[in-house]
Every structure is written in C-alpha cells, then in structure tokens.
Design a protein around this motif. Sequence first.
Motif, PDB file in Angstrom:
ATOM      1  N   GLU A   1      -7.592 -38.587 -23.506  1.00  0.00           N
ATOM      2  CA  GLU A   1      -8.378 -37.783 -24.444  1.00  0.00           C
ATOM      3  C   GLU A   1      -9.241 -38.776 -25.216  1.00  0.00           C
ATOM      4  N   GLY A   2     -10.536 -38.866 -24.859  1.00  0.00           N
ATOM      5  CA  GLY A   2     -11.386 -39.903 -25.441  1.00  0.00           C
ATOM      6  C   GLY A   2     -10.803 -41.272 -25.131  1.00  0.00           C
ATOM      7  N   ASP A   3     -10.681 -42.122 -26.144  1.00  0.00           N
ATOM      8  CA  ASP A   3     -10.112 -43.468 -25.961  1.00  0.00           C
ATOM      9  C   ASP A   3      -8.595 -43.462 -26.098  1.00  0.00           C
TER      10      ASP A   3
ATOM     11  N   ALA B   1     -12.215 -44.634 -35.812  1.00  0.00           N
ATOM     12  CA  ALA B   1     -12.046 -43.199 -35.542  1.00  0.00           C
ATOM     13  C   ALA B   1     -11.180 -42.575 -36.630  1.00  0.00           C
TER      14      ALA B   1
ATOM     15  N   ALA C   1     -15.990 -41.860 -34.485  1.00  0.00           N
ATOM     16  CA  ALA C   1     -15.452 -40.721 -33.730  1.00  0.00           C
ATOM     17  C   ALA C   1     -14.483 -39.915 -34.600  1.00  0.00           C
TER      18      ALA C   1
ATOM     19  N   TYR D   1     -11.240 -37.127 -33.844  1.00  0.00           N
ATOM     20  CA  TYR D   1     -10.384 -36.369 -32.940  1.00  0.00           C
ATOM     21  C   TYR D   1      -9.802 -35.198 -33.719  1.00  0.00           C
TER      22      TYR D   1
ATOM     23  N   LEU E   1     -13.292 -33.187 -29.866  1.00  0.00           N
ATOM     24  CA  LEU E   1     -13.594 -34.489 -30.443  1.00  0.00           C
ATOM     25  C   LEU E   1     -15.090 -34.713 -30.529  1.00  0.00           C
TER      26      LEU E   1
ATOM     27  N   PRO F   1     -17.410 -37.775 -30.198  1.00  0.00           N
ATOM     28  CA  PRO F   1     -17.244 -39.161 -29.738  1.00  0.00           C
ATOM     29  C   PRO F   1     -18.036 -40.182 -30.542  1.00  0.00           C
ATOM     30  N   THR F   2     -19.145 -39.754 -31.145  1.00  0.00           N
ATOM     31  CA  THR F   2     -19.980 -40.734 -31.844  1.00  0.00           C
ATOM     32  C   THR F   2     -20.774 -40.054 -32.971  1.00  0.00           C
TER      33      THR F   2
END
Length: 266
Positions: free
Chosen positions: A57-59, A186, A233, A235, A242, A244-245
């Motif tokens: 999930e994303g990073d 994040a 980011a 979450y 999410l 992301p940026t």
Amino acid sequence: MERFICVACGTQFPDADSPPAGCPICTDPRQYIPEGGQRWTTSAELASDHENQVRDEGDLVGVGTEPSFAIGQRALLVPFGDSNLLWDCISLLDDVTAQEVDRRGGLAGIAISHPHYYTAMVEWAHLFDCPIHLHAADAEWVMRPDPAIQHWDGEVKELGEGLTLIRGGGHFPGGTILHRSDGAGALLTGDIIQVIPDRTHVAFLWSYPNLVPLPETAVQRIGAAVEPFDYDAIYGAWWGRLIPTGAKDVVRRSVERYGAALRGEL
Ligand SMILES: [Zn+2]
Ligand SMILES: [Zn+2]
C-alpha cells in the motif's frame, strides 16, 4: 468462554460466557447501531469465513480483512528499526496473518488513531509481545483493558526510528496521527484527517457515518498540530485511500475550505 466482537465496529471484548449487554463504541453518537440491531460474532467465527490480505500500500504494507468486516479499515505495517509498528488495527488475527507479519519482521509496537480501530489490539499485542500506544484522552473507550496498553498524554510522543505520534483531536479528543520522517515524510491519519475521493482535499468530521461536523477551532487545531512536520504523503484508513504527493498543501487548503464553508463563503 468466548471472545465476543461487535459486528458493526469490530471491537473485541474480554472473555465471557455471553455477549456484553451492548457496545458502547456503537451506542456513542459518532457510530450507530445498524437497522437490524446489535449483533455479535466471536474471534473463532470471524476466522471461519474471513481472511486477511497482506499487500503493498504505497511505500508501506497493508493488512486488511476480506470480505470487508465492520468499519472495513486496513492496518499498516510501518518499518520500525528492524521490525514494524502496526498502525491502526483490525479484528481478525489468524495463524496465516501472524506468519506473514513475522516473515516481514514482526511487530515492535502498535499505535492506533482512535477507538473505532482499537478492535482486537490486545490479541495482536499478546501474539507479538509488544506494547500498544494509545492517547490517554480516549482511555474510557478501551473495552478490553490489558497491561500491554501504554497510555500517553500531551501533544506529541516520539517513538524513535523517525516515528512520532501527534495528537490531532477532532473526531475523538485523543485522535492521533502518525508522522513518518523517512524520505519526503508521510502522515498516517486513520480518519482524524480523512482521505476523500477528491484527492485535492481531505475532510474532518466529528462523525463520519452520521455526517456531523467539527467546530472550526477543532479543524484549525488539527492543521496546526501537523504544520511543523515535513510530509508529502497521507495514508488514510482504507485500501487505496492515500495521497501520494503534495499532501501538505492539500491539508492547508482543506482547513481553509472548511472555515470558508462554515462562514458561508464557498
Ligand atoms: Zn460496536
Ligand atoms: Zn472513526
């Protein structure tokens, strides 16, 4: 003895011969009792027809129950030294999940945004022999007290390894956000800051299912609490929720929009 779980919110209660008289998390006006009335399941029954998915999930790595159960949030595994912090929690913990989490480094701690996600936190803490970090302002909502629970007070708690808990308040007085400093940074927000379909904004409410707003001062307070932190980011609480940026601008813009909406200036 059974370990009863509320079907509507996923909260697990202490071992008992019969279900609790009611679920205080659901009778609270931030949640609701479903039209069909209060229903209970048990840990064993839940494991018989549900399973967890553990996937990227994303990073990070998410852990969520299929088919969706109760509020439907997924938890996140956040790198924490050579282990992980479990951010938010879910009701189901079966052997397959435990093995998969162990394979990825196990857990060195659990931190949870607010009482709707306390779920089966004590079960997770016992299995991985780790502490649970909860904000003291929400202590009354712990339905299964346990020595693994470590209440923290104040506005910020450093967990180490670049992880910091921030009290945002709002949805719950102890509403907590996790900041991860790794990379561009994040925020993991549960639904203290809610990721919504329009990713150019986020939302802040007192009750999400019942759509009850917060006072503007509370929303400004959440914005001010996260402002000192570097993050790109966000979450949210469910799979795929999410940003992301560019998330810091999204939060600033959303706090301003909330105030403008309340003043009739949209
Ligand atoms: Zn409940
Ligand atoms: Zn909630």
